[in-house]
Design a protein around this motif. Structure first.
Motif, PDB file in Angstrom:
ATOM      1  N   LYS A  25      33.362  38.994  37.537  1.00 35.43           N
ATOM      2  CA  LYS A  25      33.106  40.232  38.286  1.00 35.43           C
ATOM      3  C   LYS A  25      33.707  41.434  37.559  1.00 35.43           C
ATOM      4  CE  LYS A  25      32.463  38.549  42.989  1.00 35.43           C
ATOM      5  NZ  LYS A  25      32.927  38.637  44.389  1.00 35.43           N
ATOM      6  N   ALA A  26      34.875  41.256  36.977  1.00 31.90           N
ATOM      7  CA  ALA A  26      35.509  42.350  36.226  1.00 31.90           C
ATOM      8  C   ALA A  26      34.611  42.787  35.072  1.00 31.90           C
ATOM      9  CB  ALA A  26      36.878  41.917  35.707  1.00 31.90           C
ATOM     10  N   VAL A  27      34.100  41.823  34.321  1.00 36.63           N
ATOM     11  CA  VAL A  27      33.231  42.128  33.175  1.00 36.63           C
ATOM     12  C   VAL A  27      31.984  42.867  33.630  1.00 36.63           C
ATOM     13  CG1 VAL A  27      31.735  41.067  31.423  1.00 36.63           C
ATOM     14  CG2 VAL A  27      34.093  40.272  31.699  1.00 36.63           C
ATOM     15  N   ASN A  28      31.348  42.390  34.696  1.00 35.80           N
ATOM     16  CA  ASN A  28      30.130  43.040  35.185  1.00 35.80           C
ATOM     17  C   ASN A  28      30.385  44.493  35.578  1.00 35.80           C
ATOM     18  OD1 ASN A  28      28.626  40.706  34.802  1.00 35.80           O
ATOM     19  ND2 ASN A  28      28.898  40.015  36.908  1.00 35.80           N
ATOM     20  N   GLU A  54      37.964  44.890  26.637  1.00 39.15           N
ATOM     21  CA  GLU A  54      38.487  44.207  25.449  1.00 39.15           C
ATOM     22  C   GLU A  54      39.650  43.289  25.820  1.00 39.15           C
ATOM     23  OE1 GLU A  54      39.471  47.268  22.620  1.00 39.15           O
ATOM     24  OE2 GLU A  54      37.382  47.896  22.449  1.00 39.15           O
ATOM     25  N   SER A  55      40.456  43.678  26.772  1.00 36.83           N
ATOM     26  CA  SER A  55      41.600  42.849  27.154  1.00 36.83           C
ATOM     27  C   SER A  55      41.171  41.545  27.825  1.00 36.83           C
ATOM     28  CB  SER A  55      42.549  43.625  28.071  1.00 36.83           C
ATOM     29  OG  SER A  55      41.998  43.768  29.365  1.00 36.83           O
ATOM     30  N   LEU A  56      39.915  41.497  28.257  1.00 39.87           N
ATOM     31  CA  LEU A  56      39.390  40.278  28.888  1.00 39.87           C
ATOM     32  C   LEU A  56      38.851  39.282  27.861  1.00 39.87           C
ATOM     33  CD1 LEU A  56      37.537  41.897  31.920  1.00 39.87           C
ATOM     34  CD2 LEU A  56      39.616  40.530  32.001  1.00 39.87           C
ATOM     35  N   ASP A  57      38.890  39.663  26.579  1.00 45.67           N
ATOM     36  CA  ASP A  57      38.422  38.799  25.482  1.00 45.67           C
ATOM     37  C   ASP A  57      36.991  38.312  25.715  1.00 45.67           C
ATOM     38  OD1 ASP A  57      40.816  38.933  24.009  1.00 45.67           O
ATOM     39  OD2 ASP A  57      41.707  37.334  25.231  1.00 45.67           O
ATOM     40  N   VAL A  58      36.111  39.265  25.926  1.00 43.32           N
ATOM     41  CA  VAL A  58      34.699  38.959  26.132  1.00 43.32           C
ATOM     42  C   VAL A  58      33.938  39.284  24.857  1.00 43.32           C
ATOM     43  CG1 VAL A  58      32.672  39.530  27.522  1.00 43.32           C
ATOM     44  CG2 VAL A  58      34.918  39.504  28.563  1.00 43.32           C
ATOM     45  N   ALA A 103      30.654  55.409  38.371  1.00 38.85           N
ATOM     46  CA  ALA A 103      31.287  54.772  37.217  1.00 38.85           C
ATOM     47  C   ALA A 103      32.798  54.664  37.411  1.00 38.85           C
ATOM     48  CB  ALA A 103      30.958  55.537  35.943  1.00 38.85           C
ATOM     49  N   GLN A 104      33.419  55.704  37.976  1.00 37.29           N
ATOM     50  CA  GLN A 104      34.857  55.635  38.236  1.00 37.29           C
ATOM     51  C   GLN A 104      35.170  54.549  39.260  1.00 37.29           C
ATOM     52  OE1 GLN A 104      36.966  59.401  38.850  1.00 37.29           O
ATOM     53  NE2 GLN A 104      35.194  60.435  37.974  1.00 37.29           N
ATOM     54  N   SER A 105      34.303  54.408  40.256  1.00 41.31           N
ATOM     55  CA  SER A 105      34.488  53.364  41.268  1.00 41.31           C
ATOM     56  C   SER A 105      34.302  51.981  40.656  1.00 41.31           C
ATOM     57  CB  SER A 105      33.502  53.571  42.421  1.00 41.31           C
ATOM     58  OG  SER A 105      33.694  54.835  43.020  1.00 41.31           O
ATOM     59  N   LEU A 106      33.318  51.837  39.779  1.00 40.78           N
ATOM     60  CA  LEU A 106      33.100  50.563  39.097  1.00 40.78           C
ATOM     61  C   LEU A 106      34.280  50.220  38.191  1.00 40.78           C
ATOM     62  CD1 LEU A 106      29.335  51.005  38.246  1.00 40.78           C
ATOM     63  CD2 LEU A 106      30.294  49.096  39.570  1.00 40.78           C
ATOM     64  N   LEU A 107      34.818  51.220  37.517  1.00 37.71           N
ATOM     65  CA  LEU A 107      36.000  50.999  36.680  1.00 37.71           C
ATOM     66  C   LEU A 107      37.163  50.504  37.536  1.00 37.71           C
ATOM     67  CD1 LEU A 107      37.779  51.158  34.154  1.00 37.71           C
ATOM     68  CD2 LEU A 107      37.962  53.641  34.550  1.00 37.71           C
ATOM     69  N   ALA A 108      37.412  51.184  38.648  1.00 36.23           N
ATOM     70  CA  ALA A 108      38.512  50.780  39.539  1.00 36.23           C
ATOM     71  C   ALA A 108      38.278  49.374  40.081  1.00 36.23           C
ATOM     72  CB  ALA A 108      38.653  51.790  40.688  1.00 36.23           C
ATOM     73  N   LEU A 109      37.030  49.056  40.432  1.00 39.02           N
ATOM     74  CA  LEU A 109      36.712  47.725  40.940  1.00 39.02           C
ATOM     75  C   LEU A 109      36.872  46.678  39.836  1.00 39.02           C
ATOM     76  CD1 LEU A 109      35.785  46.194  43.468  1.00 39.02           C
ATOM     77  CD2 LEU A 109      33.423  46.637  42.756  1.00 39.02           C
ATOM     78  N   GLY A 110      36.450  47.022  38.615  1.00 42.33           N
ATOM     79  CA  GLY A 110      36.640  46.109  37.491  1.00 42.33           C
ATOM     80  C   GLY A 110      38.108  45.828  37.231  1.00 42.33           C
ATOM     81  N   LEU A 111      38.934  46.859  37.309  1.00 47.33           N
ATOM     82  CA  LEU A 111      40.379  46.679  37.125  1.00 47.33           C
ATOM     83  C   LEU A 111      40.970  45.834  38.249  1.00 47.33           C
ATOM     84  CD1 LEU A 111      41.318  50.284  35.937  1.00 47.33           C
ATOM     85  CD2 LEU A 111      41.170  48.210  34.526  1.00 47.33           C
ATOM     86  N   LEU A 112      40.449  46.029  39.464  1.00 41.00           N
ATOM     87  CA  LEU A 112      40.908  45.222  40.597  1.00 41.00           C
ATOM     88  C   LEU A 112      40.557  43.759  40.370  1.00 41.00           C
ATOM     89  CD1 LEU A 112      42.109  45.276  43.545  1.00 41.00           C
ATOM     90  CD2 LEU A 112      39.735  45.384  44.318  1.00 41.00           C
ATOM     91  N   TYR A 113      39.326  43.492  39.955  1.00 36.65           N
ATOM     92  CA  TYR A 113      38.921  42.106  39.687  1.00 36.65           C
ATOM     93  C   TYR A 113      39.711  41.510  38.525  1.00 36.65           C
ATOM     94  CZ  TYR A 113      35.012  42.418  42.947  1.00 36.65           C
ATOM     95  OH  TYR A 113      34.250  42.541  44.075  1.00 36.65           O
ATOM     96  N   GLN A 114      40.031  42.337  37.556  1.00 38.80           N
ATOM     97  CA  GLN A 114      40.871  41.869  36.446  1.00 38.80           C
ATOM     98  C   GLN A 114      42.236  41.441  36.987  1.00 38.80           C
ATOM     99  OE1 GLN A 114      41.871  44.949  33.594  1.00 38.80           O
ATOM    100  NE2 GLN A 114      42.014  43.455  31.936  1.00 38.80           N
ATOM    101  N   GLN A 115      42.782  42.240  37.888  1.00 37.78           N
ATOM    102  CA  GLN A 115      44.068  41.949  38.529  1.00 37.78           C
ATOM    103  C   GLN A 115      43.989  40.662  39.343  1.00 37.78           C
ATOM    104  OE1 GLN A 115      45.541  45.459  40.582  1.00 37.78           O
ATOM    105  NE2 GLN A 115      46.532  44.209  42.113  1.00 37.78           N
ATOM    106  N   LYS A 116      42.820  40.394  39.962  1.00 35.79           N
ATOM    107  CA  LYS A 116      42.612  39.195  40.777  1.00 35.79           C
ATOM    108  C   LYS A 116      42.238  37.985  39.925  1.00 35.79           C
ATOM    109  CE  LYS A 116      40.072  39.402  44.536  1.00 35.79           C
ATOM    110  NZ  LYS A 116      39.028  39.735  45.533  1.00 35.79           N
ATOM    111  N   ASP A 117      42.168  38.159  38.609  1.00 38.03           N
ATOM    112  CA  ASP A 117      41.746  37.093  37.696  1.00 38.03           C
ATOM    113  C   ASP A 117      40.320  36.625  37.970  1.00 38.03           C
ATOM    114  OD1 ASP A 117      44.116  37.035  36.189  1.00 38.03           O
ATOM    115  OD2 ASP A 117      45.078  35.733  37.657  1.00 38.03           O
ATOM    116  N   ASN A 118      39.480  37.559  38.376  1.00 37.83           N
ATOM    117  CA  ASN A 118      38.059  37.258  38.557  1.00 37.83           C
ATOM    118  C   ASN A 118      37.321  37.877  37.372  1.00 37.83           C
ATOM    119  OD1 ASN A 118      35.376  36.993  39.336  1.00 37.83           O
ATOM    120  ND2 ASN A 118      35.879  37.230  41.508  1.00 37.83           N
TER     121      ASN A 118
END
Length: 176
Positions: free
Chosen positions: A142-145, A171-175, A124-139
């Motif tokens: 993938k970030a939401v998933n 929430e910051s992704l407005d989903v 879960a921590q790895s998924l969180l970090a990956l989600g934040l990375l995708y958020q940073q990449k404007d993806n």
């Protein structure tokens, strides 16, 4: 320095279980102190040893840590003096342009290894970090998933500190 004393003690006593993680994280300290090339070489040396002996739980944390380090490098949120930049020019040229891809690679490896040993909290921590990375990449997709999967695991395990961070990111992704 305390970590150097710990490493020396563990080397003398043959206490690799503590000594090698201390050496690994000492590499991160070296990077933060501006010894980027040396720090990364030390990290890679210990990582290679853990791969050779198939130290799965430790590899999960190592890959997560490296993923987060490269994500931080990719974000550009690290302030470095001109002197440090010049001293570490080779490291910067070799790592900054590829930091996003390296972060993604290490976080996927972390997830892969957590699946092998059923370490859902680290997954879960790895998924969180990956989600934040995708958020940073404007993806966003993938970030939401990643964030939704992390939220489910954090919620199932009652890990409310990380749960709040993941929920806030989602929430910051407005989903909806």
């Amino acid at each position: 320095e305390a970590i150097e004393q710990l490493i020396e003690f563990c080397d003398k006593q043959g206490f690799e279980a503590v000594g090698s993680p201390a050496k690994f994280y000492s590499g991160f300290i070296q990077i933060l102190k501006g010894e980027m090339t040396k720090g990364m070489k030390d990290i890679e040396k210990i990582l290679q040893r853990w791969i050779e002996i198939d130290r799965k739980p430790t590899l999960c944390m190592a890959y997560l840590s490296l993923g987060k380090l490269y994500a931080q490098i990719a974000s550009g949120n690290i302030s470095v003096s001109l002197k440090t930049m010049l001293k570490n020019f080779g490291f910067i040229i070799g790592n900054v342009p590829t930091a996003m891809k390296k972060a993604e690679k290490y976080l996927y490896r972390a997830i892969e290894h957590t699946n092998k040993i059923n370490a859902s909290g680290l997954k879960a921590q790895s998924l969180l970090a990956l989600g934040l990375l995708y958020q940073q990449k404007d993806n966003k997709e993938k970030a939401v998933n990643c964030l939704k999967e992390a939220i489910k695991i954090f919620n199932d395990h009652g890990n409310y500190v990380f749960l709040e961070k993941a929920q806030s990111a989602l929430e910051s992704l407005d989903v909806p």
